[in-house]
Each structure stands twice: as structure tokens, then as C-alpha cells.
Scaffold this motif. Structure first.
Motif, PDB file in Angstrom:
ATOM      1  N   THR A 382      -8.871  -8.528  -3.396  1.00 51.45           N
ATOM      2  CA  THR A 382      -9.599  -7.252  -3.360  1.00 51.45           C
ATOM      3  C   THR A 382      -8.696  -6.095  -3.758  1.00 51.45           C
ATOM      4  O   THR A 382      -9.077  -5.222  -4.560  1.00 51.45           O
ATOM      5  CB  THR A 382     -10.176  -7.006  -1.951  1.00 51.45           C
ATOM      6  N   ILE A 383      -7.485  -6.062  -3.204  1.00 49.57           N
ATOM      7  CA  ILE A 383      -6.560  -4.967  -3.524  1.00 49.57           C
ATOM      8  C   ILE A 383      -6.104  -5.058  -4.974  1.00 49.57           C
ATOM      9  O   ILE A 383      -6.072  -4.049  -5.690  1.00 49.57           O
ATOM     10  CB  ILE A 383      -5.355  -4.984  -2.560  1.00 49.57           C
ATOM     11  N   HIS A 389      -1.084  -1.913  -8.487  1.00 50.90           N
ATOM     12  CA  HIS A 389       0.272  -1.513  -8.062  1.00 50.90           C
ATOM     13  C   HIS A 389       0.163  -0.416  -6.995  1.00 50.90           C
ATOM     14  O   HIS A 389       0.545   0.743  -7.229  1.00 50.90           O
ATOM     15  CB  HIS A 389       1.076  -1.013  -9.266  1.00 50.90           C
ATOM     16  N   PRO A 390      -0.343  -0.764  -5.831  1.00 49.65           N
ATOM     17  CA  PRO A 390      -0.617   0.277  -4.827  1.00 49.65           C
ATOM     18  C   PRO A 390       0.639   0.790  -4.129  1.00 49.65           C
ATOM     19  O   PRO A 390       1.670   0.109  -4.080  1.00 49.65           O
ATOM     20  CB  PRO A 390      -1.498  -0.459  -3.826  1.00 49.65           C
ATOM     21  N   ARG A 391       0.537   1.983  -3.609  1.00 45.56           N
ATOM     22  CA  ARG A 391       1.472   2.441  -2.585  1.00 45.56           C
ATOM     23  C   ARG A 391       0.863   1.969  -1.267  1.00 45.56           C
ATOM     24  O   ARG A 391      -0.110   2.535  -0.776  1.00 45.56           O
ATOM     25  CB  ARG A 391       1.637   3.963  -2.613  1.00 45.56           C
ATOM     26  N   ALA A 407       3.446  -4.233  -4.890  1.00 51.21           N
ATOM     27  CA  ALA A 407       3.198  -2.945  -4.252  1.00 51.21           C
ATOM     28  C   ALA A 407       4.493  -2.184  -4.034  1.00 51.21           C
ATOM     29  O   ALA A 407       5.576  -2.767  -3.911  1.00 51.21           O
ATOM     30  CB  ALA A 407       2.496  -3.153  -2.913  1.00 51.21           C
ATOM     31  N   LYS A 408       4.353  -0.866  -3.969  1.00 52.15           N
ATOM     32  CA  LYS A 408       5.460   0.005  -3.547  1.00 52.15           C
ATOM     33  C   LYS A 408       5.415   0.068  -2.035  1.00 52.15           C
ATOM     34  O   LYS A 408       4.367   0.267  -1.435  1.00 52.15           O
ATOM     35  CB  LYS A 408       5.312   1.394  -4.169  1.00 52.15           C
ATOM     36  N   PRO A 445       0.153   7.089   0.643  1.00 53.59           N
ATOM     37  CA  PRO A 445      -0.205   5.707   0.312  1.00 53.59           C
ATOM     38  C   PRO A 445      -1.609   5.634  -0.273  1.00 53.59           C
ATOM     39  O   PRO A 445      -2.515   6.351   0.168  1.00 53.59           O
ATOM     40  CB  PRO A 445      -0.122   4.987   1.667  1.00 53.59           C
ATOM     41  N   THR A 446      -1.801   4.769  -1.249  1.00 52.26           N
ATOM     42  CA  THR A 446      -3.115   4.632  -1.893  1.00 52.26           C
ATOM     43  C   THR A 446      -3.967   3.550  -1.245  1.00 52.26           C
ATOM     44  O   THR A 446      -5.190   3.554  -1.389  1.00 52.26           O
ATOM     45  CB  THR A 446      -2.945   4.293  -3.384  1.00 52.26           C
ATOM     46  N   VAL A 447      -3.318   2.601  -0.545  1.00 49.49           N
ATOM     47  CA  VAL A 447      -4.040   1.553   0.176  1.00 49.49           C
ATOM     48  C   VAL A 447      -3.455   1.461   1.582  1.00 49.49           C
ATOM     49  O   VAL A 447      -2.233   1.430   1.750  1.00 49.49           O
ATOM     50  CB  VAL A 447      -3.922   0.181  -0.534  1.00 49.49           C
ATOM     51  N   VAL A 448      -4.351   1.416   2.573  1.00 52.64           N
ATOM     52  CA  VAL A 448      -3.938   1.345   3.967  1.00 52.64           C
ATOM     53  C   VAL A 448      -4.717   0.220   4.647  1.00 52.64           C
ATOM     54  O   VAL A 448      -5.938   0.118   4.476  1.00 52.64           O
ATOM     55  CB  VAL A 448      -4.202   2.670   4.717  1.00 52.64           C
TER      56      VAL A 448
END
Length: 499
Positions: A382-383, A389-391, A407-408, A445-448
Motif C-alpha cells: 500500500t505504501i 520513497h516516503p519520509r 524510506a527516509k 513525515p509523509t507517511v505515519v
């Protein structure tokens, strides 16, 4: 040179070959049985968040990240050194779990050998098998730290037993110093091993004293044993001090354990009682072996003292998580061999006990481990499909996502979720928890990910409120139940944050 003297090397080789041949079926059985009990968790990234974090530290260490300084936890430096070495061979969870399998199997072999030395060969097979059957039942089916340092403690105890007669004769061989070094190395994995290590050292000194060793020689031996036991941690401490990071090392190894908040005394006593009640299968069988006959009085004292020392190791850090029981099972399993040899437990009863432990535990629940792998992979997919390349901030959820995604990572040493969200971990290390969360959120952050159903009693109210406020402006991409070894948590995945 006499013909008898010349033939000694040949005799030694023959005896070694005979020993290997006689023990080979037992060793093969223990390694195979160990694999059976652990194969379900082999590739499960979400089996234990602790283990995923250890692997993450090992992976990041190859990029220059320094444990305690750049990524923080209170686990011992020996554990992180091990993960560094394992991930150098292969940076995967499977390689870490294979290392755990080898250590668990080798520990079982030492337990069988020690039980054979104490009680005869009859119960040796049961002692090692009993240990391996107990591990998954208490969260040791993967790579929890005792799975590794139990090997060191078992080796130390085996060496002490092997050299007992030499000690009684007043002689301290290199094997005893090696035993103390192994025990000291176990402390570098987790400080809970200190009471067991101290017991083994004191037992050696007691045997020397009984041999009639004079006080000056006894004192010199005591200093030598203490130095060997302290040497591993001293080496790590000097390494950090030489880099100017001793304060971080001291905080993790000593200060954080003193500052950490524990449950109120009454709740702690209740939890402790329930914890040791849950260990009763192992303790009852061990007691049956310890008190089998009066003529085995010294074995009872030795193993009883060792078991009591392991209990003290649990009591000094009274969290009473399931895997905290794992150190008990080295001396308990050695004693269990005596229950078979002494006739307290019949072979058929022993077989039924082992089958029962496997049946009620998670070792053979391959369906649950498969569900866990599918659930974790669904989160990853899903991510990846929405933010390749999420934060990424894992405030709650599988730590393995940091390794599985491109990811970062958050710009904070606090990357283990429990340090961020758990009430009792607030400010337990050298970092201000609230300030670190503010620093992470300023990074946007772009994804939590976080737990959907986290009990309010466990939450750090300040940091949880900040995260809830942040994700209120994100999109809820997914809610996915993920099962760890003992619990199922619903994970909420928020994305399109800070865009």
C-alpha cells in the motif's frame, strides 16, 4: 619416549571420535527439533518488534550509525555487535533468525551435556529438548536477546562443571577464566545476566575455599575472575569513551534503567506472581529433578543457586514480559534431565509433556505466521504504490517497515516506537521525548503508522496528542490487523501528509 606415551595422541583422537559418534544422534535431533519449533517465524518480519529493531540497528551500523548515539535503546552493546556481524553476512531477518536457531540449538546441546554430567545420560535428550520446547512458549521462537546470551551462560556453567574437580583440588585453569569471560560477555547482551554470572564466579571461589586454598591465593583468584567477567563490558566502555561518547553509553547501560518508570509496587507484585506462575511447568519439572535423591546434594545446591540467580536477574528489571522468563530455562532444563534419570518422570510422561508444550504454544501455528506475513506485506504494498520513497514515521506498528521500504528515516535517535508512544519510556534516555517528537514532526513525515487501538494507560499523552493532531491532516490509507507472537494490533497507515 615410551610406546605408551607415544600412543597418547592416537588415544585422544580415538576418544574424540567415539564421543562425536556417540553424541551425533542427540546433536542432530536437537538441531532438527529446534528448526521445527522455529521455522514458522523464520521469515516473519512482524513476529517481534524487538527483533526487527535489532536487525535495523545492525543494518544502519554498516552506514556509520552508532548505537546509543545515533539510534538509541537500552539493550547491551554485545547484542548490537552480533546484529552488525550477522547483517554483514546478509542484511535480512532470515539470516538473523538462522543465527538464533544455531544459538538455541547449541545451547540445547550444552544443556544436554551438563545434565548428562550431573545426572547421567538417561535424561540428557529430555533436558535439551525441554529447553527448545519452552523457548517459543515464552516468546523465544525468534531472536530475543536471551536466545543468544543463554548460549554464553550455558557455556560458562558447563565449563565450571567440567572444572569442578580441579577447583576442589585448588587449581584454577584457563577454562574457569574463559567461563567468566563468557559470563561477562552475556552481560553485554543484557544486564539481567549479571546475577547468574556472579553466582558462577562465587561458586568457583567457594569450591576453592573448600579445597583449603589460602586466603591470599583466594583473593588473587577472585580478582582474576572478576577481571575476566568485567572485561567485555570494559572493552565496550573504553571504545565509546575513546570516541567521546561515554555519556551515551552510560545512559543506556546504567542510567536509563534507573530512570525508567515501573508499575506501582502492588501491581508489580501481582504481575510478578502471575509471571512466575506462568513459568510453573518449567519450575515444577526442575524441582522434580533437583530433589530426586539425597546423594545428589551438591547438584541440588549448584542448580538451585543458579536458578535462584536467574530469578534475581528477572527481579532487578521487573517488567515481566514473557521473554524475560527465557534465562530461567537453562538451569531449569539441566535439572529437568535429573527428573528423568531419577525416575520422577517416566519417558512416556516426558513425551506427553513435550507434545503438550508444543500444542499450547505458538511454535506450530504456521497459519498465524502466514497471516502475519501477508498483513505486513499488504502495508508495504500500500505504501509503495502511493509513496515509493516516503519520509516514514512508525509511531506504532511493525519496525520492520523501516527495513522493507525504500524510506527516509526520522531524524531522531528515538526510532523504536515504544520510546515515542509509551508512557513509561518518557524521557528515560538522554533525549527529551516530547522535543524529539517535535523535531520529527518538523521534518514533515509523509507517511505515519500508529496503533488504532492503543490502551490509553500505555500512551504518552503529550506525544500521542501531537501525533494525533498531525495525522488529522493526512489521508487514512489503511487499517490492517498485524499479529506479533502473542498479540494482534490494528495498524493505521496515514499518507499524503505534509503535501
Amino acid at each position: 619416549m615410551s610406546s605408551r606415551t607415544a600412543s597418547l595422541p592416537v588415544l585422544a583422537v580415538r576418544r574424540s571420535a567415539n564421543w562425536a559418534n556417540s553424541k551425533l544422534p542427540l546433536v542432530a535431533w536437537l538441531f532438527a527439533f529446534s528448526l521445527l519449533t522455529r521455522i514458522g517465524a523464520l521469515g516473519d518480519q512482524s513476529y517481534s518488534n524487538d527483533e526487527a529493531f535489532y536487525v535495523l540497528v545492525g543494518q544502519l551500523a554498516h552506514q556509520g550509525t552508532i548505537p546509543y548515539v545515533d539510534i538509541w535503546d537500552r539493550k547491551g552493546p554485545g547484542l548490537f555487535l552480533l546484529t552488525f556481524l550477522v547483517t554483514a553476512l546478509s542484511p535480512t531477518m532470515v539470516s538473523f533468525r538462522l543465527a538464533a536457531w544455531l544459538c538455541a540449538s547449541a545451547t540445547a546441546v550444552l544443556i544436554s551435556s551438563a545434565s548428562s554430567k550431573l545426572f547421567g545420560r538417561t535424561g540428557a535428550w529430555f533436558a535439551g529438548t525441554f529447553y527448545l520446547a519452552l523457548l517459543p512458549l515464552y516468546g523465544g521462537g525468534g531472536g530475543q536477546s536471551p536466545v543468544f546470551y543463554n548460549l554464553l551462560i550455558a557455556l560458562a556453567g558447563w565449563l565450571v562443571l567440567h572444572e569442578r574437580q580441579q577447583l576442589q583440588a585448588g587449581r584454577v585453569g584457563w577454562q574457569i577464566y574463559a567461563a567468566m569471560f563468557c559470563a561477562g560477555m552475556a552481560i553485554t547482551f543484557k544486564q539481567c545476566a549479571a546475577p547468574e554470572s556472579a553466582f558462577l564466579g562465587c561458586y568457583c571461589l567457594w569450591q576453592l575455599r573448600r579445597s583449603g586454598t589460602e586466603l591470599p591465593k583466594l583473593i588473587r583468584a577472585g580478582f582474576g575472575l572478576a577481571f575476566c567477567g568485567a572485561a567485555p563490558m570494559m572493552i565496550f566502555a573504553l571504545s565509546y569513551a575513546s570516541q567521546g561518547h561515554f555519556a551515551f553509553f552510560w545512559s543506556a547501560i546504567v542510567d536509563a534503567n534507573l530512570k525508567r518508570t515501573y508499575n506501582p509496587p502492588l501491581a508489580m507484585l501481582t504481575q510478578g506472581g502471575l509471571f512466575f506462575l506462568s513459568c510453573s511447568p518449567a519450575l515444577i519439572v526442575a524441582a522434580a529433578g533437583l530433589f530426586r535423591r539425597q546423594e545428589h546434594d551438591w547438584q541440588t545446591r549448584f542448580l538451585g543457586g543458579w536458578l535462584l540467580a536467574a530469578c534475581c536477574g528477572i527481579a532487578i528489571m521487573p517488567n515481566f514480559f514473557e521473554h524475560y522468563a527465557l534465562p530461567l530455562f537453562v538451569p531449569a532444563s539441566i535439572a529437568a534431565g535429573g527428573a528423568i534419570s531419577g525416575g520422577r518422570i517416566r519417558p512416556m510422561t516426558a513425551m506427553l509433556l513435550l507434545v503438550g508444550l508444543l500444542a499450547i504454544g505458538p511454535a506450530l501455528r504456521f497459519d498465524l505466521r502466514a497471516q502475519s506475513r501477508v498483513a505486513t506485506q499488504r502495508i508495504v504494498t500500500t505504501i509503495q504504490s502511493r509513496d515509493p520513497h516516503p519520509r516514514l514515521l512508525i509511531f506504532g506498528g511493525p519496525v520492520a517497515l523501516y527495513s522493507m521500504l525504500d524510506a527516509k528515516l526520522p531524524p531522531s535517535p528515538l526510532r523504536f516506537p515504544m520510546h515515542l508512544f509509551h508512557r513509561y519510556e518518557n524521557n528515560s534516555g538522554p533525549f527529551n521525548t516530547k522535543a524529539e517528537v517535535q523535531r520529527i514532526l518538523a521534518w514533515k513525515p509523509t507517511v505515519v503508522t500508529l496503533y488504532s487501538d492503543m490502551p490509553s494507560a500505555s500512551q504518552n499523552p503529550a506525544t500521542t496528542a501531537m501525533i494525533r493532531g498531525y495525522v488529522a491532516h493526512c489521508e487514512l490509507w489503511l487499517r490492517q490487523p498485524v499479529r506479533q507472537v502473542f498479540a494482534t494490533d490494528e495498524i493505521s497507515v496515514y499518507g499524503n501528509c505534509a503535501k
